[in-house]
Design a protein around this motif. Structure first.
Motif, mmCIF file in Angstrom:
data_model
loop_
_atom_site.group_PDB
_atom_site.id
_atom_site.type_symbol
_atom_site.label_atom_id
_atom_site.label_comp_id
_atom_site.label_asym_id
_atom_site.label_seq_id
_atom_site.Cartn_x
_atom_site.Cartn_y
_atom_site.Cartn_z
ATOM 1 N N VAL A 1 42.883 66.136 6.815
ATOM 2 C CA VAL A 1 43.838 66.045 5.502
ATOM 3 C C VAL A 1 43.537 67.243 4.609
ATOM 4 C CG1 VAL A 1 42.348 64.246 4.119
ATOM 5 C CG2 VAL A 1 44.908 64.511 3.749
ATOM 6 N N CYS A 2 44.639 67.701 3.960
ATOM 7 C CA CYS A 2 44.753 68.814 2.987
ATOM 8 C C CYS A 2 44.819 68.288 1.742
ATOM 9 C CB CYS A 2 45.685 70.041 3.576
ATOM 10 S SG CYS A 2 45.414 70.508 5.162
ATOM 11 N N LEU A 3 44.352 68.787 0.793
ATOM 12 C CA LEU A 3 44.273 68.431 -0.579
ATOM 13 C C LEU A 3 44.133 69.522 -1.547
ATOM 14 C CD1 LEU A 3 41.820 65.388 -1.002
ATOM 15 C CD2 LEU A 3 44.297 65.252 -0.674
ATOM 16 N N ASN A 4 44.993 69.666 -2.433
ATOM 17 C CA ASN A 4 45.108 70.713 -3.236
ATOM 18 C C ASN A 4 43.923 70.558 -4.183
ATOM 19 O OD1 ASN A 4 45.735 72.322 -5.677
ATOM 20 N ND2 ASN A 4 47.973 72.360 -5.068
ATOM 21 N N ARG A 5 43.056 71.790 -4.313
ATOM 22 C CA ARG A 5 41.891 71.812 -5.471
ATOM 23 C C ARG A 5 42.553 71.362 -6.789
ATOM 24 N NH1 ARG A 5 40.558 75.455 -1.516
ATOM 25 N NH2 ARG A 5 41.038 77.113 -2.921
ATOM 26 N N ALA A 6 43.648 71.726 -7.185
ATOM 27 C CA ALA A 6 44.196 71.343 -8.499
ATOM 28 C C ALA A 6 44.604 70.220 -9.061
ATOM 29 C CB ALA A 6 45.249 72.482 -8.849
ATOM 30 N N SER A 7 44.690 69.400 -7.768
ATOM 31 C CA SER A 7 44.962 67.809 -8.007
ATOM 32 C C SER A 7 43.853 67.317 -8.997
ATOM 33 C CB SER A 7 44.962 67.286 -6.669
ATOM 34 O OG SER A 7 44.898 65.655 -6.996
ATOM 35 N N SER A 8 44.484 66.674 -9.873
ATOM 36 C CA SER A 8 43.398 65.555 -10.752
ATOM 37 C C SER A 8 42.777 64.647 -10.090
ATOM 38 C CB SER A 8 44.365 64.709 -11.949
ATOM 39 O OG SER A 8 45.138 63.832 -11.274
ATOM 40 N N ALA A 9 42.885 64.354 -8.806
ATOM 41 C CA ALA A 9 42.367 63.362 -8.027
ATOM 42 C C ALA A 9 41.404 64.235 -7.268
ATOM 43 C CB ALA A 9 43.331 62.668 -7.191
ATOM 44 N N TYR A 10 41.233 65.257 -7.093
ATOM 45 C CA TYR A 10 40.495 66.000 -6.170
ATOM 46 C C TYR A 10 39.037 65.916 -6.449
ATOM 47 C CZ TYR A 10 38.069 70.168 -3.873
ATOM 48 O OH TYR A 10 37.417 71.022 -3.252
ATOM 49 N N PRO A 11 38.440 65.838 -7.479
ATOM 50 C CA PRO A 11 37.060 65.521 -7.764
ATOM 51 C C PRO A 11 36.536 64.196 -7.342
ATOM 52 C CG PRO A 11 38.022 66.582 -10.044
ATOM 53 C CD PRO A 11 39.244 66.120 -8.945
ATOM 54 N N ALA A 12 37.462 63.197 -7.483
ATOM 55 C CA ALA A 12 36.938 61.734 -7.111
ATOM 56 C C ALA A 12 36.887 61.885 -5.320
ATOM 57 C CB ALA A 12 37.982 60.950 -7.529
ATOM 58 N N PHE A 13 37.499 62.703 -4.761
ATOM 59 C CA PHE A 13 37.516 62.591 -3.341
ATOM 60 C C PHE A 13 36.216 63.263 -2.780
ATOM 61 C CE2 PHE A 13 42.014 61.667 -3.565
ATOM 62 C CZ PHE A 13 42.334 60.885 -2.500
ATOM 63 N N LEU A 14 35.818 64.425 -3.511
ATOM 64 C CA LEU A 14 34.665 65.168 -3.223
ATOM 65 C C LEU A 14 33.554 64.296 -3.451
ATOM 66 C CD1 LEU A 14 35.052 68.884 -3.927
ATOM 67 C CD2 LEU A 14 35.358 67.447 -1.785
ATOM 68 N N VAL B 1 54.553 60.124 5.934
ATOM 69 C CA VAL B 1 54.148 59.837 4.650
ATOM 70 C C VAL B 1 53.122 58.909 4.204
ATOM 71 C CG1 VAL B 1 54.966 59.387 2.067
ATOM 72 C CG2 VAL B 1 56.579 60.100 4.016
ATOM 73 N N HIS B 2 52.023 59.512 3.644
ATOM 74 C CA HIS B 2 50.722 58.865 3.583
ATOM 75 C C HIS B 2 50.373 58.700 2.208
ATOM 76 C CE1 HIS B 2 50.075 60.039 7.801
ATOM 77 N NE2 HIS B 2 50.586 61.130 7.499
ATOM 78 N N LEU B 3 49.535 57.684 1.633
ATOM 79 C CA LEU B 3 48.823 57.406 0.458
ATOM 80 C C LEU B 3 47.429 57.681 0.832
ATOM 81 C CD1 LEU B 3 50.326 54.170 -1.242
ATOM 82 C CD2 LEU B 3 51.089 56.629 -1.166
ATOM 83 N N VAL B 4 46.837 58.891 0.353
ATOM 84 C CA VAL B 4 45.583 58.973 0.392
ATOM 85 C C VAL B 4 44.790 58.622 -0.611
ATOM 86 C CG1 VAL B 4 43.785 60.966 0.909
ATOM 87 C CG2 VAL B 4 46.148 61.174 1.919
ATOM 88 N N THR B 5 43.721 57.564 -0.513
ATOM 89 C CA THR B 5 42.941 57.008 -1.446
ATOM 90 C C THR B 5 41.335 57.038 -1.355
ATOM 91 O OG1 THR B 5 42.954 54.906 -0.019
ATOM 92 C CG2 THR B 5 44.911 55.135 -1.568
ATOM 93 N N THR B 6 40.823 56.755 -2.552
ATOM 94 C CA THR B 6 39.564 56.953 -2.435
ATOM 95 C C THR B 6 38.814 55.937 -3.705
ATOM 96 O OG1 THR B 6 37.501 58.307 -2.391
ATOM 97 C CG2 THR B 6 39.187 59.003 -4.066
ATOM 98 N N ASP B 7 37.537 55.463 -3.298
ATOM 99 C CA ASP B 7 37.041 54.863 -4.259
ATOM 100 C C ASP B 7 35.325 54.816 -4.289
ATOM 101 O OD1 ASP B 7 36.639 53.326 -6.450
ATOM 102 O OD2 ASP B 7 37.299 51.433 -5.761
ATOM 103 N N GLY B 8 34.666 55.010 -5.465
ATOM 104 C CA GLY B 8 33.238 55.020 -5.332
ATOM 105 C C GLY B 8 32.861 55.826 -6.557
ATOM 106 N N PRO B 9 31.551 56.509 -6.534
ATOM 107 C CA PRO B 9 30.984 56.894 -7.757
ATOM 108 C C PRO B 9 31.873 57.719 -8.571
ATOM 109 C CG PRO B 9 29.696 57.340 -6.134
ATOM 110 C CD PRO B 9 30.729 56.578 -5.474
ATOM 111 N N GLY B 10 32.889 58.347 -8.031
ATOM 112 C CA GLY B 10 33.687 59.298 -8.571
ATOM 113 C C GLY B 10 35.093 58.696 -9.132
ATOM 114 N N GLY B 11 35.280 57.400 -9.027
ATOM 115 C CA GLY B 11 36.171 56.582 -9.488
ATOM 116 C C GLY B 11 37.145 56.510 -8.351
ATOM 117 N N ARG B 12 38.356 55.542 -8.826
ATOM 118 C CA ARG B 12 39.464 55.364 -7.991
ATOM 119 C C ARG B 12 40.456 56.379 -7.993
ATOM 120 N NH1 ARG B 12 42.111 49.371 -6.792
ATOM 121 N NH2 ARG B 12 40.907 49.122 -5.007
ATOM 122 N N ALA B 13 41.164 56.866 -6.948
ATOM 123 C CA ALA B 13 42.033 57.804 -6.877
ATOM 124 C C ALA B 13 43.081 57.957 -5.956
ATOM 125 C CB ALA B 13 41.586 59.237 -7.222
ATOM 126 N N GLY B 14 44.179 58.202 -5.850
ATOM 127 C CA GLY B 14 45.024 58.347 -4.701
ATOM 128 C C GLY B 14 46.248 59.265 -4.938
#
Length: 167
Positions: free
Chosen positions: A57-70, A26-39
């Motif tokens: 790592v596989c991310l669902n494009r429908a996830s609300s966090a997806y744009p921040a990762f990209l 089980v993993h928490l996938v996290t990001t931060d930067g110009p697209g905001g903090r998300a996990g």
């Protein structure tokens, strides 16, 4: 790059049920930067190569966090240890996205993505490629830094519930 969808003789429901039988870390996938903090919570993480150190790592494009990762182009894979079941549930959607980073010890390594101080292992990464497959993107990630907490039991997910794998 988009891969063509294969003809499916197996229903999505049957596939999900079959995949639920597999035990995964089980993993928490996290990001931060110009697209905001998300996990978010994920189990779809896999080693690709050790030269150079790369994972996917596989991310669902429908996830609300997806744009921040990209937009951020960075992420950290925080592998959870036993005792983090509540945190995994929080990042899986039990709490709103804005409340997911409260109450825990968060830091940074090289990329600026949030690193859980109590993570069993943290892979701090730059996203170097992505491939659309069905509903998800497969993100290819170059590992920029590692952090490790030794001695903890592992948290696994199988049969739609959490399990502890003793050290």
């Amino acid at each position: 790059m988009t891969s063509p969808a294969p003809e499916a003789d197996v229903s999505a429901a049957a596939y999900r049920e079959a995949m639920a039988q597999l035990a995964s870390a089980v993993h928490l996938v996290t990001t931060d930067g110009p697209g905001g903090r998300a996990g978010l919570t994920a189990s779809s993480v896999c080693s690709v190569s050790d030269a150079p150190p790369t994972l996917l790592v596989c991310l669902n494009r429908a996830s609300s966090a997806y744009p921040a990762f990209l937009r951020n182009g960075v992420l950290c894979i925080n592998t959870l240890s036993a005792g983090h079941e509540a945190l995994a549930a929080d990042f899986a959607g039990r709490v709103p996205p804005g409340e997911r980073f409260t109450g825990e010890g968060w830091g940074q390594l090289e990329t600026g993505a949030p690193v859980l101080s109590e993570a069993l292992i943290a892979f701090d990464c730059r996203i170097v490629d992505r491939h659309a497959v069905g509903t998800h993107d497969v993100l290819i990630c170059a590992v920029a830094a590692l952090a490790e907490a030794r001695g903890a039991d592992r948290l696994l997910y199988a049969n739609r519930r959490y399990h502890v794998l003793p050290r």
